[in-house]
Design an enzyme around this catalytic site. Structure first.
Site, short mmCIF file in Angstrom:
data_model
loop_
_atom_site.label_atom_id
_atom_site.label_comp_id
_atom_site.label_asym_id
_atom_site.label_seq_id
_atom_site.Cartn_x
_atom_site.Cartn_y
_atom_site.Cartn_z
N ASP A 196 80.34 103.08 95.38
CA ASP A 196 81.58 102.48 94.88
C ASP A 196 81.81 102.68 93.39
OD1 ASP A 196 82.17 101.55 97.40
OD2 ASP A 196 81.28 99.57 97.06
N ASP A 220 83.63 100.27 89.33
CA ASP A 220 83.75 99.08 90.18
C ASP A 220 83.12 97.89 89.46
OD1 ASP A 220 84.45 97.52 92.33
OD2 ASP A 220 82.84 98.21 93.62
N ASP A 224 76.45 94.32 91.65
CA ASP A 224 76.79 93.72 92.95
C ASP A 224 75.51 93.30 93.65
OD1 ASP A 224 79.46 94.20 92.54
OD2 ASP A 224 79.76 95.39 94.35
N ARG A 276 84.38 87.19 86.89
CA ARG A 276 83.19 87.38 87.74
C ARG A 276 81.90 87.43 86.92
NH1 ARG A 276 84.81 91.54 92.69
NH2 ARG A 276 86.71 90.45 93.31
#
Length: 398
Positions: A196, A220, A224, A276
């Protein structure tokens, strides 16, 4: 809506600021000279104060000959991460990359090996990967003593493995990986569908520790943590100039992420971060002693009933009146979600909306086995976030 706590714990460096009422101190913005004075104080005191992780190894002048002692220093949910402890030392001498047939001396050749491996770098280098770097279990990538950048290509994938430590790297300008063949072990060459564009993707993995890295400008996310990954600590790292910084949890319908436990500790979220930090689904995030220098939308968010304990963080809100709230929730029923703010510090009108039951004491006892420092110390404790300039034979104190 929760009322912001005043910054009673901060040193009263500006007398006029300290004479204000507690309500004024929490809700109003001090002038820029106040911030400059605080920054000067913390910059001066930072060399005298070392955080719980760094204190474990940075004062040892023989760190370069005792590198694997670093594996004893993690705290939080990823504290059991072994990395390449007790394995051979592998030295990266070649910055080139071949995803299919990696050459000895390259980073990729080291990370795909089956046996435990402690990977270091002979010299400073920039590595532009030709496809995602798939890291095998029981590996440490240790950038101390060199300036190591992974940039301008696909970056790091930690998938279906355990016991990985990533320390001292600058990872930036990561791009999506293309579909194609990528080697993951000396004997396995598989077809990948493409990555990604995350700086570090942690997928169905456990016992992972990311420490003293710098991450920015990726396609991205920066980190993650998805697909039931757990037992993870992200610490002492510097995040900047990025929109969606960290995502914990694959998607709302992926309930396997309920097992996820992540500690976010002693990081510096610098300028240019939008949101985030982290965003959490289903799992449990302990966010402690981090410094937040503004945010464009929000700092900590989530959906699908995650549990979040925010403890001893230092939140400096942006000037935008619409973005003062630290938190953001998506989805209904959030008033029952367990989100607690414990001993956080709020500047420039920042505030945290709490929800759910329980107390800070009961939440903390389930979450950590280390001491969280007062929020007033966070600028000092995070002053050296990101890769360090370490010299062999000397304590790594700068």
């Amino acid at each position: 809506m929760a009322t912001p706590r005043s910054l009673l714990m901060l040193p009263c460096l500006m007398i006029s600021w300290c004479l204000l009422s507690p309500q004024a101190r929490s809700l109003d913005k001090p002038n820029i000279s106040t911030y400059n004075s605080l920054s000067t104080y913390y910059a001066t005191s930072s060399k005298k104060t070392m955080n719980i992780i760094d204190n474990c190894w940075r004062l040892d002048p023989n760190w370069a000959s005792n590198r694997q002692a670093l594996a004893n220093c993690a705290v939080g949910f990823g504290k059991e991460a072994l990395g390449g402890k007790n394995g051979a030392i592998y030295i990266v001498t070649d910055s080139s990359d071949d995803p299919i047939n990696p050459k000895p001396g390259t980073l990729r050749y080291g990370v795909i090996q089956i046996e435990p491996m402690w990977i270091i770098f002979k010299k400073s280098m920039m590595i532009t990967l030709k496809n995602e770097l798939i890291v095998n279990s029981f590996k440490t990538i240790d950038g101390r003593g060199a300036k190591v950048e992974i940039a301008y290509g696909p970056c790091i994938t930690v998938q279906g493995v355990s016991h990985v430590i990533i320390h001292g790297l600058s990872i930036h300008d990561c791009k999506p990986g293309k579909p194609g063949l990528v080697r993951s072990t000396p004997t396995h060459l598989g077809h990948r569908r493409g990555s990604d564009g995350d700086a570090i993707s942690i997928f169905a993995a456990s016992y992972i520790w990311v420490d003293h890295c710098s991450l920015s400008h990726s396609f991205d996310g920066l980190i993650d943590v998805i697909h039931a990954s757990t037992a993870i600590t992200i610490s002492n790292s510097y995040f900047s100039n990025h929109d969606k910084v960290m995502l914990f949890g694959h998607k709302d319908s992926f309930t396997a992420d309920k097992v996820m436990k992540v500690t976010v500790l002693l990081n510096h979220f610098g300028l240019g971060c939008v949101e985030r930090m982290p965003r959490v689904r289903h799992g449990y995030a302990h966010v402690a002693n981090n410094r937040y220098d503004e945010w464009k939308k929000y700092a900590i968010g989530g959906s699908a009933n995650p549990t979040i304990l925010s403890e001893g963080n230092y939140f400096l809100a942006p000037d935008n009146m619409a973005s003062k709230e630290v938190t953001k929730r998506e989805g209904g029923g959030w008033k029952n979600w367990m989100w607690r703010s414990c001993e956080d510090a709020f500047l420039n009108g920042a505030y945290f909306v709490q929800s759910g039951g329980g107390s800070c004491a009961s939440s903390g006892s389930k979450t950590r086995s280390f001491s969280v420092s007062p929020a007033s110390m966070v600028p000092s404790l995070t002053a050296n976030a990101g890769p360090l300039s370490c010299v062999a034979g000397k304590p790594c104190t700068s």
